[in-house]
Enzyme design. Structure first.
Site, mmCIF file in Angstrom:
data_model
loop_
_atom_site.group_PDB
_atom_site.id
_atom_site.type_symbol
_atom_site.label_atom_id
_atom_site.label_comp_id
_atom_site.label_asym_id
_atom_site.label_seq_id
_atom_site.Cartn_x
_atom_site.Cartn_y
_atom_site.Cartn_z
ATOM 1 N N TYR A 143 -5.391 41.436 13.065
ATOM 2 C CA TYR A 143 -6.105 41.140 11.827
ATOM 3 C C TYR A 143 -7.316 40.245 12.067
ATOM 4 C CZ TYR A 143 -6.730 39.710 6.934
ATOM 5 O OH TYR A 143 -7.237 39.466 5.691
ATOM 6 N N ARG B 4 -3.494 44.848 8.881
ATOM 7 C CA ARG B 4 -2.860 44.888 7.561
ATOM 8 C C ARG B 4 -3.044 46.221 6.846
ATOM 9 N NH1 ARG B 4 0.370 42.274 9.234
ATOM 10 N NH2 ARG B 4 1.355 42.443 7.206
ATOM 11 N N TYR C 79 2.071 36.178 9.287
ATOM 12 C CA TYR C 79 2.587 36.462 7.951
ATOM 13 C C TYR C 79 4.102 36.298 7.871
ATOM 14 C CZ TYR C 79 -1.794 38.268 6.057
ATOM 15 O OH TYR C 79 -3.077 38.386 5.597
#
Length: 311
Positions: free
Chosen positions: A156, A191, A274
């Site tokens: 990401y 993502r 995350y």
């Protein structure tokens, strides 16, 4: 959620057949507006309970729902084009959602909070050993300049910092020097499935050097890898998925960057991803952390490698 869904269905039925309202005095437009409000409420209730790591799945699922709505509109209006396009959007969104769920070892019901994720029996006794070792750009450039095989794993951070162009130049330079360079892409890297593939193609990275995780993740694939360069990725290379059966991400497919002879991880900080889990890869003896912005580091590495190769 069930009540809101029922209200949406009742509103749609009443809009299609206003005679069901009898003498209530409510016209079709008011019914449509009420159904829209109910649908908005349903969307809020469903998405508000989705965690940050699962939000891309919710987005693709809503995209799929928009396709099915378009297909339904095509049926109502007897428009074949709307029906076909809606079916394509709906099915592709559903397939994409399933791919992402598989890549994160989740199912769609867990993502939407309809059912709880099965908890692992017992608590985790896994202890991360070792210390984090940081390095500098000069040392990493030295490693890349003499490496015969390099695997780059973007995440990401590459998308956020727009580091794809600098990485493309680094890949081109190493390849011209005779180094076998491959880029391994995790299904949910960036993502959103396919996001990094598009960014790398836009930057001019040859298609044959970009590999999906399944194409480059057997232990034998890593035996002769001199350097694995992780850029802006965390959860997708977290070895807890394989080393700790009681971990929340146990069973999630990850790229085995720690099997390379040397692992370099480029991140802004030592913070968690995350999944909010520490990554044992950062603490392994043959792993060095190169902290900083992915774009700046990639550009500096490209310049320093160029200097060393043409010195």
């Amino acid at each position: 959620s069930g009540s809101l869904a029922a209200a949406c269905a009742a509103g749609l039925w009443a809009f299609l057949d206003p005679s069901l309202l009898g003498g209530v005095g409510v016209d079709a437009v008011s019914t449509l507006l009420a159904g829209t409000a109910a649908a908005a409420g349903l969307g809020l209730v469903v998405t508000s309970q989705v965690g940050g790591a699962d939000m891309p799945v919710a987005i693709t699922l809503l995209n799929s729902a928009s396709g099915w709505a378009l297909a339904a509109e095509g049926f109502v209006l007897s428009n074949n084009l709307l029906t076909i396009v809606g079916a394509l959007i709906g099915s592709s969104g559903a397939i994409l959602s399933q791919i992402m769920c598989d890549a994160m070892n989740r199912n769609i019901l867990e993502v939407l909070g309809i059912v709880g994720k099965k908890q692992k029996k017992g608590s985790s006794s896994y202890q991360i050993e070792g210390e984090v070792t940081t390095t500098n750009k000069e040392h990493v450039a030295d490693l890349l300049a003499v490496a015969k095989k390099v695997v780059i794993v973007p995440g990401y951070g590459v998308a956020v910092s727009k580091a794809q162009y600098a990485l493309a130049e680094l890949v081109e330079m190493l390849s011209k020097n005779g180094c076998d360079v491959k880029i391994a892409i995790h299904p949910v890297a960036g993502r959103m499935p396919g996001q990094l593939n598009v960014l790398l193609a836009e930057a001019g990275v040859p298609y044959d050097q970009v590999k999906e995780m399944d194409e480059l993740n057997d232990p034998g694939d890593w035996e002769d890898v001199d350097v694995s360069l992780v850029v802006g990725a965390n959860d997708t290379v977290n070895s807890l998925a394989e080393e700790d059966p009681a971990s929340p991400i146990a069973g999630m497919p990850v790229i085995r960057v720690w099997l390379a002879k040397k692992c370099i991880v480029v991140k802004r900080s030592l913070g968690v991803g995350y999944a909010a889990l520490d990554n044992p890869v950062f603490y392994k003896d043959h792993t060095d952390m190169l902290l900083g912005d992915a774009k700046d580091i990639a550009q500096d590495l490209e310049e320093q490698v160029h200097t060393k190769l043409h010195h």
